[in-house]
Design a protein around this motif. Sequence first.
Motif, short mmCIF file in Angstrom:
data_model
loop_
_atom_site.label_atom_id
_atom_site.label_comp_id
_atom_site.label_asym_id
_atom_site.label_seq_id
_atom_site.Cartn_x
_atom_site.Cartn_y
_atom_site.Cartn_z
N LYS A 22 2.81 4.77 -16.15
CA LYS A 22 3.83 3.97 -16.83
C LYS A 22 5.20 4.18 -16.19
N LYS A 23 5.48 5.43 -15.84
CA LYS A 23 6.76 5.74 -15.18
C LYS A 23 6.82 5.12 -13.79
N ILE A 24 5.70 5.16 -13.08
CA ILE A 24 5.64 4.56 -11.75
C ILE A 24 5.97 3.07 -11.82
N LEU A 25 5.35 2.36 -12.76
CA LEU A 25 5.59 0.92 -12.87
C LEU A 25 7.01 0.63 -13.33
N GLU A 26 7.57 1.50 -14.14
CA GLU A 26 8.96 1.33 -14.58
C GLU A 26 9.91 1.38 -13.39
N VAL A 27 9.69 2.35 -12.51
CA VAL A 27 10.53 2.47 -11.31
C VAL A 27 10.25 1.32 -10.34
N ALA A 28 8.98 0.97 -10.19
CA ALA A 28 8.60 -0.10 -9.26
C ALA A 28 9.25 -1.43 -9.66
N ARG A 29 9.35 -1.69 -10.95
CA ARG A 29 10.00 -2.93 -11.41
C ARG A 29 11.48 -2.94 -11.01
N LYS A 30 12.12 -1.78 -11.06
CA LYS A 30 13.52 -1.70 -10.62
C LYS A 30 13.62 -1.96 -9.12
N TYR A 31 12.67 -1.43 -8.37
CA TYR A 31 12.66 -1.66 -6.92
C TYR A 31 12.44 -3.13 -6.59
N ALA A 32 11.68 -3.81 -7.43
CA ALA A 32 11.38 -5.22 -7.17
C ALA A 32 12.62 -6.10 -7.31
N ALA A 33 13.61 -5.62 -8.02
CA ALA A 33 14.81 -6.42 -8.28
C ALA A 33 15.75 -6.48 -7.09
N VAL A 34 15.52 -5.65 -6.07
CA VAL A 34 16.36 -5.64 -4.87
C VAL A 34 15.47 -5.85 -3.65
N SER A 35 16.10 -5.95 -2.48
CA SER A 35 15.33 -6.21 -1.25
C SER A 35 15.32 -5.03 -0.30
N SER A 36 15.73 -3.86 -0.77
CA SER A 36 15.75 -2.68 0.10
C SER A 36 14.35 -2.26 0.51
N THR A 37 14.26 -1.56 1.64
CA THR A 37 12.98 -1.06 2.13
C THR A 37 12.42 0.00 1.19
N VAL A 38 11.11 -0.02 0.99
CA VAL A 38 10.44 0.92 0.09
C VAL A 38 9.45 1.76 0.88
N LEU A 39 9.39 3.05 0.58
CA LEU A 39 8.40 3.95 1.15
C LEU A 39 7.53 4.48 0.02
N LEU A 40 6.23 4.16 0.08
CA LEU A 40 5.28 4.62 -0.92
C LEU A 40 4.52 5.83 -0.39
N LEU A 41 4.50 6.89 -1.16
CA LEU A 41 3.83 8.12 -0.77
C LEU A 41 2.64 8.36 -1.70
N GLY A 42 1.63 9.02 -1.18
CA GLY A 42 0.48 9.33 -2.03
C GLY A 42 -0.78 9.49 -1.21
N GLU A 43 -1.75 10.18 -1.80
CA GLU A 43 -3.02 10.41 -1.11
C GLU A 43 -3.73 9.09 -0.86
N SER A 44 -4.66 9.13 0.07
CA SER A 44 -5.46 7.95 0.35
C SER A 44 -6.23 7.52 -0.89
N GLY A 45 -6.22 6.21 -1.17
CA GLY A 45 -6.97 5.69 -2.30
C GLY A 45 -6.24 5.68 -3.61
N THR A 46 -4.94 5.96 -3.62
CA THR A 46 -4.19 6.01 -4.88
C THR A 46 -3.64 4.64 -5.30
N GLY A 47 -3.84 3.62 -4.49
CA GLY A 47 -3.42 2.27 -4.87
C GLY A 47 -2.06 1.87 -4.36
N LYS A 48 -1.67 2.38 -3.19
CA LYS A 48 -0.33 2.08 -2.66
C LYS A 48 -0.16 0.59 -2.36
N GLU A 49 -1.20 -0.05 -1.81
CA GLU A 49 -1.06 -1.48 -1.51
C GLU A 49 -0.96 -2.31 -2.78
#
Length: 444
Positions: A143-170
Amino acid sequence: MNDKNLHNFYQAIVDLSHDGIAVIDKKGYLIFYNQAAADFLGIPIGEALGKLVTEVNPDAGLARILVEQNVQHEQIRKLGNRTAVINRAPIYLDGELIGAVSSLRDITELQQYEQEIRKKLSKNGLQAKWSFEKIVARSNKMKKILEVARKYAAVSSTVLLLGESGTGKEIIAQGIHLASERKDRAFVALNCAALPENLLESELFGYDDGAFTGAKKGGKPGLFELAHGGTIFLDEIGELPLSLQARLLRVLQERELMRIGGHKIIPVDVRVIAATNKNLLHQIQKGKFRDDLYFRLAILVLKLPPLRERIEDIPFLVETFLRSWNKSYKLTDSDIQRLQKYPWPGNIRELRNLIERALVLTTSDESLELFSSDVWMNTEEYKQTYTSEFLNPDETEEDQIKRILKEENGSVGHAASRLGIHRSTLWRKLKNMNLKNQLDNTSP
């Protein structure tokens, strides 16, 4: 012809041009300024002529030409929602600088037309489908991840997603794209570890006709061009070769690129979302990743939790997978508890694979056979091996790869699955570590 008539004569010629034209004298005063320039800049001719160009437009690059006395070709300028290509040059008479001229061509409609073409080209597989509403997030961490992701969606800055393989980064990248103002444009995804360097370069940046043997006649646009106006997702960015890191950095800095074998600068408006399961700071220390590129990518950073840290989501993920295959099996509480106790080194991807395998092998119409040895592919000893691999931080990566390859009798596919990395990524690591003698006879 007197000076006034001569001036009117030249002004009439300038006014007939579809390109915007502005001319200043050697002191910087506007002496010619046509309607096309007035339309683009939004400054009427009567308010501009006879004034200093910096007074009319403080950001005007024409005044600098008087100082630098150089020619500027195809400079891209945006003003509001319009875009123009600008050329500037000094004017000389008998070797003496007497002024400077600027021509601009409004390419807004051309860009829109080009975007429509790109959208048609990108219909096959270049569209995002995972909105935030479709992403399972019952756990507090997600829930916290999606809360932050929605804020990131509001701008056009570059995003770096971190996490183990298979965690759903795409999937998160798609959600950001679909919640952004670019949602109606292309979403292009590329795994940087899935292609050799030469193919990766042509896929990203495209090539011109005759750029190399076998090049497609007429050339080919790269993924950055196809993603113009939209989003490009670069997975496993830590595997990008150093030579291509420099080219990517230029795109991020200048918002332009040049195709392989080409000579034309192509402006691109693309939002970049990159992802990695590596520690890029460690990669920088090893000389495998550029620090300037890292800081260009890590403007907005989001770290996705592994599945073992969001076990509340497991039953809902299983339900989502079953629904996507039009199945309606219900899990028992015991089933859920057993699934939540497993550490899931392959994360959501491993869970999805297991459910798919169970659906194929289940013979009952009433319950899903999740825990047979066939479904788990091996014995409890295998699961214990998985767990021990996961909980052994003191083992070096090379030692871990050697051990797992030995346990899998040299099978690259099985070893890559256990390591939770892409098969081609493991091949590259093996090549770097000179471990080819431990491989099976399969090809990469």
